[in-house]
Design a protein around this motif. Structure first.
Motif, PDB file in Angstrom:
ATOM      1  N   ARG A  12       0.806  -1.210   0.000  1.00 48.08           N
ATOM      2  CA  ARG A  12       0.000   0.000   0.000  1.00 48.08           C
ATOM      3  C   ARG A  12       0.846   1.269   0.000  1.00 48.08           C
ATOM      4  NH1 ARG A  12      -2.418  -3.819  -1.198  1.00 48.08           N
ATOM      5  NH2 ARG A  12      -4.554  -4.238  -0.719  1.00 48.08           N
ATOM      6  N   HIS A  13       1.964   1.239   0.723  1.00 47.37           N
ATOM      7  CA  HIS A  13       2.773   2.442   0.809  1.00 47.37           C
ATOM      8  C   HIS A  13       3.729   2.595  -0.360  1.00 47.37           C
ATOM      9  CE1 HIS A  13       0.849   2.503   4.610  1.00 47.37           C
ATOM     10  NE2 HIS A  13       1.412   3.639   4.925  1.00 47.37           N
ATOM     11  N   ALA A  14       4.063   1.518  -1.017  1.00 49.25           N
ATOM     12  CA  ALA A  14       4.952   1.599  -2.177  1.00 49.25           C
ATOM     13  C   ALA A  14       4.249   2.257  -3.352  1.00 49.25           C
ATOM     14  CB  ALA A  14       5.438   0.208  -2.573  1.00 49.25           C
ATOM     15  N   HIS A  15       2.924   2.090  -3.443  1.00 49.17           N
ATOM     16  CA  HIS A  15       2.179   2.627  -4.572  1.00 49.17           C
ATOM     17  C   HIS A  15       1.375   3.862  -4.220  1.00 49.17           C
ATOM     18  CE1 HIS A  15       3.340  -0.910  -6.744  1.00 49.17           C
ATOM     19  NE2 HIS A  15       2.823  -1.687  -5.808  1.00 49.17           N
ATOM     20  N   GLY A  16       1.508   4.341  -3.013  1.00 49.03           N
ATOM     21  CA  GLY A  16       0.799   5.548  -2.609  1.00 49.03           C
ATOM     22  C   GLY A  16      -0.701   5.360  -2.475  1.00 49.03           C
ATOM     23  N   CYS A  17      -1.121   4.164  -2.106  1.00 50.36           N
ATOM     24  CA  CYS A  17      -2.549   3.949  -1.916  1.00 50.36           C
ATOM     25  C   CYS A  17      -2.796   3.359  -0.539  1.00 50.36           C
ATOM     26  CB  CYS A  17      -3.129   3.050  -3.007  1.00 50.36           C
ATOM     27  SG  CYS A  17      -2.085   1.723  -3.539  1.00 50.36           S
ATOM     28  N   GLY A  18      -4.024   3.209  -0.202  1.00 47.20           N
ATOM     29  CA  GLY A  18      -4.369   2.682   1.111  1.00 47.20           C
ATOM     30  C   GLY A  18      -5.526   3.445   1.694  1.00 47.20           C
ATOM     31  N   PRO A  19      -5.724   3.357   2.991  1.00 40.13           N
ATOM     32  CA  PRO A  19      -6.885   3.989   3.596  1.00 40.13           C
ATOM     33  C   PRO A  19      -6.996   5.482   3.345  1.00 40.13           C
ATOM     34  CG  PRO A  19      -5.942   2.428   5.118  1.00 40.13           C
ATOM     35  CD  PRO A  19      -5.012   2.523   3.936  1.00 40.13           C
ATOM     36  N   SER A  20      -5.882   6.194   3.242  1.00 35.93           N
ATOM     37  CA  SER A  20      -5.962   7.639   3.052  1.00 35.93           C
ATOM     38  C   SER A  20      -5.914   8.046   1.591  1.00 35.93           C
ATOM     39  CB  SER A  20      -4.801   8.308   3.792  1.00 35.93           C
ATOM     40  OG  SER A  20      -3.571   7.858   3.254  1.00 35.93           O
ATOM     41  N   ALA A  21      -5.794   7.097   0.672  1.00 36.37           N
ATOM     42  CA  ALA A  21      -5.613   7.435  -0.731  1.00 36.37           C
ATOM     43  C   ALA A  21      -6.915   7.663  -1.484  1.00 36.37           C
ATOM     44  CB  ALA A  21      -4.820   6.341  -1.436  1.00 36.37           C
ATOM     45  N   SER A  22      -8.024   7.164  -0.994  1.00 34.38           N
ATOM     46  CA  SER A  22      -9.280   7.338  -1.706  1.00 34.38           C
ATOM     47  C   SER A  22     -10.328   7.923  -0.775  1.00 34.38           C
ATOM     48  CB  SER A  22      -9.744   5.998  -2.276  1.00 34.38           C
ATOM     49  OG  SER A  22     -10.066   5.111  -1.228  1.00 34.38           O
ATOM     50  N   PRO A  23     -11.343   8.584  -1.336  1.00 31.71           N
ATOM     51  CA  PRO A  23     -12.349   9.223  -0.502  1.00 31.71           C
ATOM     52  C   PRO A  23     -13.085   8.249   0.413  1.00 31.71           C
ATOM     53  CG  PRO A  23     -12.699   9.764  -2.828  1.00 31.71           C
ATOM     54  CD  PRO A  23     -11.564   8.803  -2.749  1.00 31.71           C
ATOM     55  N   GLY A  24     -13.305   7.017  -0.030  1.00 30.22           N
ATOM     56  CA  GLY A  24     -14.029   6.048   0.780  1.00 30.22           C
ATOM     57  C   GLY A  24     -13.173   5.423   1.861  1.00 30.22           C
ATOM     58  N   GLY A  25     -11.882   5.682   1.853  1.00 32.59           N
ATOM     59  CA  GLY A  25     -11.003   5.133   2.862  1.00 32.59           C
ATOM     60  C   GLY A  25     -10.333   3.845   2.441  1.00 32.59           C
ATOM     61  N   TRP A  26     -10.753   3.253   1.331  1.00 30.57           N
ATOM     62  CA  TRP A  26     -10.166   2.006   0.847  1.00 30.57           C
ATOM     63  C   TRP A  26     -10.030   2.113  -0.654  1.00 30.57           C
ATOM     64  CZ3 TRP A  26      -8.429  -1.751   4.025  1.00 30.57           C
ATOM     65  CH2 TRP A  26      -8.788  -1.632   5.348  1.00 30.57           C
ATOM     66  N   GLU A  27      -9.146   1.305  -1.205  1.00 36.17           N
ATOM     67  CA  GLU A  27      -8.984   1.281  -2.646  1.00 36.17           C
ATOM     68  C   GLU A  27     -10.264   0.824  -3.319  1.00 36.17           C
ATOM     69  OE1 GLU A  27      -5.233  -1.232  -2.362  1.00 36.17           O
ATOM     70  OE2 GLU A  27      -5.146  -0.245  -4.306  1.00 36.17           O
ATOM     71  N   ALA A  28     -10.441   1.234  -4.555  1.00 39.40           N
ATOM     72  CA  ALA A  28     -11.624   0.828  -5.297  1.00 39.40           C
ATOM     73  C   ALA A  28     -11.636  -0.672  -5.549  1.00 39.40           C
ATOM     74  CB  ALA A  28     -11.678   1.567  -6.633  1.00 39.40           C
ATOM     75  N   SER A  29     -10.463  -1.305  -5.587  1.00 38.05           N
ATOM     76  CA  SER A  29     -10.406  -2.740  -5.852  1.00 38.05           C
ATOM     77  C   SER A  29     -10.861  -3.555  -4.660  1.00 38.05           C
ATOM     78  CB  SER A  29      -8.984  -3.152  -6.235  1.00 38.05           C
ATOM     79  OG  SER A  29      -8.116  -2.972  -5.138  1.00 38.05           O
ATOM     80  N   GLY A  30     -11.012  -2.956  -3.499  1.00 40.64           N
ATOM     81  CA  GLY A  30     -11.577  -3.677  -2.374  1.00 40.64           C
ATOM     82  C   GLY A  30     -10.604  -4.052  -1.298  1.00 40.64           C
ATOM     83  N   GLY A  31     -10.123  -3.114  -0.550  1.00 48.35           N
ATOM     84  CA  GLY A  31      -9.399  -3.388   0.681  1.00 48.35           C
ATOM     85  C   GLY A  31      -8.076  -4.065   0.515  1.00 48.35           C
ATOM     86  N   GLY A  32      -7.956  -5.312   0.962  1.00 45.48           N
ATOM     87  CA  GLY A  32      -6.672  -5.973   1.047  1.00 45.48           C
ATOM     88  C   GLY A  32      -6.379  -6.886  -0.110  1.00 45.48           C
ATOM     89  N   GLY A  33      -6.820  -6.582  -1.297  1.00 42.54           N
ATOM     90  CA  GLY A  33      -6.622  -7.474  -2.435  1.00 42.54           C
ATOM     91  C   GLY A  33      -5.170  -7.639  -2.817  1.00 42.54           C
ATOM     92  N   GLY A  34      -4.855  -8.771  -3.409  1.00 43.52           N
ATOM     93  CA  GLY A  34      -3.537  -8.986  -3.968  1.00 43.52           C
ATOM     94  C   GLY A  34      -2.549  -9.646  -3.055  1.00 43.52           C
ATOM     95  N   GLY A  35      -2.516  -9.303  -1.796  1.00 47.32           N
ATOM     96  CA  GLY A  35      -1.491  -9.838  -0.916  1.00 47.32           C
ATOM     97  C   GLY A  35      -1.887 -11.151  -0.275  1.00 47.32           C
TER      98      GLY A  35
END
Length: 159
Positions: A12-35
């Motif tokens: 999340r921090h390597a790509h500049g996304c996470g809870p503070s990166a989007s207005p809803g508090g989570w990525e549009a792809s849905g929270g903890g995806g990918g890892g």
């Protein structure tokens, strides 16, 4: 700290996304995806059992062993099928309501039939949820039951 959390943090921090990166508090792809960590959607993004990937989420949060995960997978699969059938029945009853009011005169018998079918669907779904929770209760240890109850009470897990 759990190793999956470290992976999540780095992703999340390597790509500049996470809870503070989007207005809803989570990525549009849905929270903890990918890892490799627990995958659940943030606020409002509930899946079939209140989270995006309920089996993975519950296995992580409740610290389930392999046998418990296998049994829980079967329980959740049965519930998913019941919910899918309920969604089909709901759409069917909505169409019946629409058909009943579409004509020149209102058809009270058709409205009553559609309402009755919708009530039966809700009752079947309630029975399926009760059956699933009974099986889950039998599956869990007392400590895991307490953790599950906490997740339900706090709204982390919606049923």
């Amino acid at each position: 700290m759990h190793p999956a959390m470290i992976h999540w943090w780095k992703q999340r921090h390597a790509h500049g996304c996470g809870p503070s990166a989007s207005p809803g508090g989570w990525e549009a792809s849905g929270g903890g995806g990918g890892g490799g960590g627990p995958d659940f959607e943030g606020p409002g993004g509930y899946g079939g059992f209140g989270v995006r990937r309920p089996l993975r989420f519950l296995a992580y949060k409740l610290e389930l062993d392999e046998a418990q995960v296998e049994r829980l997978a079967r329980i959740l699969d049965e519930l998913k099928i019941e919910r899918a059938q309920a969604a089909v029945d709901h759409r069917r009853s909505s169409a019946a309501f629409a058909d009943a009011i579409a004509g020149d005169s209102l058809d009270p018998a058709a409205l009553a039939t559609a309402a009755s079918e919708r009530a039966k669907t809700a009752e079947r779904l309630g029975d399926a949820v009760t059956k699933a929770l009974t099986k889950i209760h039998e599956l869990l240890t007392p400590k895991q039951r307490g953790q599950l109850a906490y997740l339900i009470r706090t709204g982390t897990l919606a049923i």
